[in-house]
Design an enzyme around this catalytic site. Structure first.
Site: not given
Ligand code: ZN
Length: 182
Positions: A54, A148, A144-145, A102-103, A49
């Protein structure tokens, strides 16, 4: 389409709260192009995701997708979803621990407790209302998303940082699988 630059931990944008998107603007070329770029960026970096924070944009937009991977046949698949202005309500007090990466926290993994069932309402990329109940891994990715979008990263949710691991050590010690060199 373009691959967007991903903010890493320490960039203030990851700690800011994203603003709601005006529903009337969702179908505009600018928002549609941004959504396409987010999808392409998520796929480029093999993310499950991606949230707009991000990629340095404080709009309440996230994309999610988990495709079947023959190397991990038991990993659940999640179809491509675009979440605009998501609202997530936990349906259980129960939380289950699971590994996340996580990216924006490259090459790390950690064990994170998440609600096992959540109610999601949002708009899709056509501006249509979405209302669904997600469970288990799908519920985890949504949490998670959407975290963010509220300036929260998975590290904040960990009960203990003792499981925080570099991916190479994680493969060796936590999964018992050595990193593939191919
Ligand atoms: Zn993440």
């Amino acid at each position: 389409m373009a691959i967007l630059k991903v903010a890493r931990l320490g960039h203030p944008v990851l700690r800011q709260v994203a603003q709601p998107v005006d529903p009337a603007s969702i179908r505009s070329p600018g928002v549609q192009r941004f959504i396409d770029d987010m999808i392409q960026t998520m796929r480029e970096y093999d993310g499950a995701g991606l949230a707009a924070n991000q990629v340095h944009t404080l709009k309440q937009i996230a994309v999610i997708e988990v495709l079947a991977n023959p190397r991990y046949p038991e990993a659940p698949e999640v179809p491509l979803m675009v979440l605009v202005n998501p609202v997530v309500t936990p349906l259980t007090d129960e939380k289950e621990e699971g590994w996340e990466g996580c990216l924006s926290v490259p090459d790390m993994r950690g064990m994170v407790p998440r609600h096992t069932s959540v109610h999601l309402t949002c708009l899709d990329r056509a501006g249509q209302a979405v209302d669904l109940i997600a469970k288990d891994f799908f519920a985890r990715v949504i949490q998670h998303e959407t975290d963010h979008l509220n300036g929260i990263v998975y590290l904040d949710r960990m009960r203990s940082l003792a499981t925080l691991a570099h991916i190479a050590e994680w493969n060796k010690h936590w999964l018992g699988i050595r990193e593939q060199s191919d």
